[in-house]
Each structure stands twice: as structure tokens, then as C-alpha cells.
Design a protein around this motif. Sequence first.
Motif, short mmCIF file in Angstrom:
data_model
loop_
_atom_site.label_atom_id
_atom_site.label_comp_id
_atom_site.label_asym_id
_atom_site.label_seq_id
_atom_site.Cartn_x
_atom_site.Cartn_y
_atom_site.Cartn_z
N LEU A 58 0.83 -1.20 0.00
CA LEU A 58 0.00 0.00 0.00
C LEU A 58 0.86 1.25 0.00
O LEU A 58 0.62 2.19 -0.77
CB LEU A 58 -0.92 -0.02 1.23
CG LEU A 58 -2.04 0.98 1.30
CD1 LEU A 58 -3.02 0.76 0.17
CD2 LEU A 58 -2.74 0.88 2.64
N GLY A 59 1.88 1.26 0.84
CA GLY A 59 2.80 2.40 0.89
C GLY A 59 3.56 2.57 -0.41
O GLY A 59 3.68 3.69 -0.92
N PHE A 61 2.68 1.58 -3.37
CA PHE A 61 1.72 1.98 -4.40
C PHE A 61 1.49 3.50 -4.37
O PHE A 61 1.57 4.18 -5.39
CB PHE A 61 0.41 1.22 -4.19
CG PHE A 61 -0.68 1.59 -5.16
CD1 PHE A 61 -0.64 1.12 -6.46
CD2 PHE A 61 -1.74 2.38 -4.77
CE1 PHE A 61 -1.64 1.44 -7.36
CE2 PHE A 61 -2.75 2.71 -5.65
CZ PHE A 61 -2.70 2.23 -6.95
N PHE A 62 1.23 4.03 -3.18
CA PHE A 62 0.94 5.45 -3.08
C PHE A 62 2.19 6.32 -3.30
O PHE A 62 2.08 7.44 -3.80
CB PHE A 62 0.26 5.78 -1.76
CG PHE A 62 -1.19 5.39 -1.76
CD1 PHE A 62 -2.08 5.99 -2.62
CD2 PHE A 62 -1.66 4.41 -0.92
CE1 PHE A 62 -3.42 5.64 -2.65
CE2 PHE A 62 -2.99 4.04 -0.92
CZ PHE A 62 -3.88 4.65 -1.80
N ILE A 63 3.35 5.82 -2.93
CA ILE A 63 4.58 6.56 -3.22
C ILE A 63 4.78 6.67 -4.73
O ILE A 63 5.11 7.75 -5.24
CB ILE A 63 5.80 5.89 -2.54
CG1 ILE A 63 5.75 6.13 -1.03
CG2 ILE A 63 7.10 6.40 -3.13
CD1 ILE A 63 6.79 5.34 -0.26
N LEU A 65 2.44 6.53 -7.01
CA LEU A 65 1.43 7.43 -7.55
C LEU A 65 1.79 8.89 -7.30
O LEU A 65 1.60 9.74 -8.17
CB LEU A 65 0.06 7.12 -6.94
CG LEU A 65 -0.68 5.91 -7.49
CD1 LEU A 65 -2.03 5.77 -6.81
CD2 LEU A 65 -0.86 6.00 -9.00
N LYS A 66 2.30 9.17 -6.11
CA LYS A 66 2.67 10.55 -5.77
C LYS A 66 3.80 11.06 -6.67
O LYS A 66 3.83 12.24 -7.03
CB LYS A 66 3.07 10.63 -4.31
CG LYS A 66 3.32 12.04 -3.82
CD LYS A 66 3.52 12.06 -2.32
CE LYS A 66 3.89 13.44 -1.88
NZ LYS A 66 2.81 14.18 -1.30
N ASN A 68 4.21 10.21 -9.71
CA ASN A 68 3.73 10.07 -11.09
C ASN A 68 4.41 8.92 -11.83
O ASN A 68 4.70 9.01 -13.02
CB ASN A 68 3.89 11.38 -11.87
CG ASN A 68 2.96 12.46 -11.36
OD1 ASN A 68 1.84 12.16 -10.92
ND2 ASN A 68 3.42 13.69 -11.38
N ASP A 70 3.12 5.91 -12.72
CA ASP A 70 1.89 5.12 -12.81
C ASP A 70 2.15 3.67 -13.22
O ASP A 70 1.48 2.76 -12.74
CB ASP A 70 0.92 5.77 -13.78
CG ASP A 70 0.42 7.11 -13.30
OD1 ASP A 70 0.48 7.36 -12.08
OD2 ASP A 70 -0.03 7.91 -14.14
N ALA A 73 3.37 1.79 -10.25
CA ALA A 73 2.23 1.56 -9.34
C ALA A 73 1.38 0.41 -9.86
O ALA A 73 0.88 -0.41 -9.08
CB ALA A 73 1.40 2.83 -9.20
#
Length: 94
Positions: A58-59, A61-63, A65-66, A68, A70, A73
Motif C-alpha cells: 500500500l505504501g 503503491f501510493f509513493i 502514484l505521488k 507520477n 503510474d 504503481a
Amino acid sequence: MKKEILIGFAVGVIATIFGFIFAIQIFGHSDDWGTVIEQAITEGFFTKLMSIGALLNLGAFFIFLKKNKDHRAKGVLISTVVILIITMVIKFFN
């Protein structure tokens, strides 16, 4: 693009392994990982340890995404789905 997805997949698998080891250290009642895994299998909470280990994805994935990234992710998401399938197979066929 495929290389980025593969990097994300590798990060997801490595994050799951580290999370699994971390879960063993927290919830295991022994210093020997083999003993803890053996005990987890016999007592039926091995899949729960695997699921807790996958939380680190989860961490990651969001890193990605943040930042960019993609495609990376997407690779983490694919690895999470693969871990889910493996967990379900172990849960229902053991």
C-alpha cells in the motif's frame, strides 16, 4: 513501459517479503523464523501473516502514484493481486 511495470512488480514482491518478515517478528513467539512459520501453518494463521505482509505494498503503491510513476504503481498492484491469489490458494487448499 514493460520495464517500469516489472520494476513495480519486483518492488511489490520485495515489500511483501519484508512485511512478512516484520509480521513474523511481531506476532511470532520464537526467534527462529522456521519455527514460527511451521507453527503458523499448523495453527492456521500463515495466510494472515501473508496478508499483513502485503500491507507494505500500500505504501509503495501510493509513493509511486505521488511521484507520477503510474506504470510502477500498476506493477505493485499486479504483485498484490498475485499475492492475493497465492494466499487464497493456500487458504482453501490447506
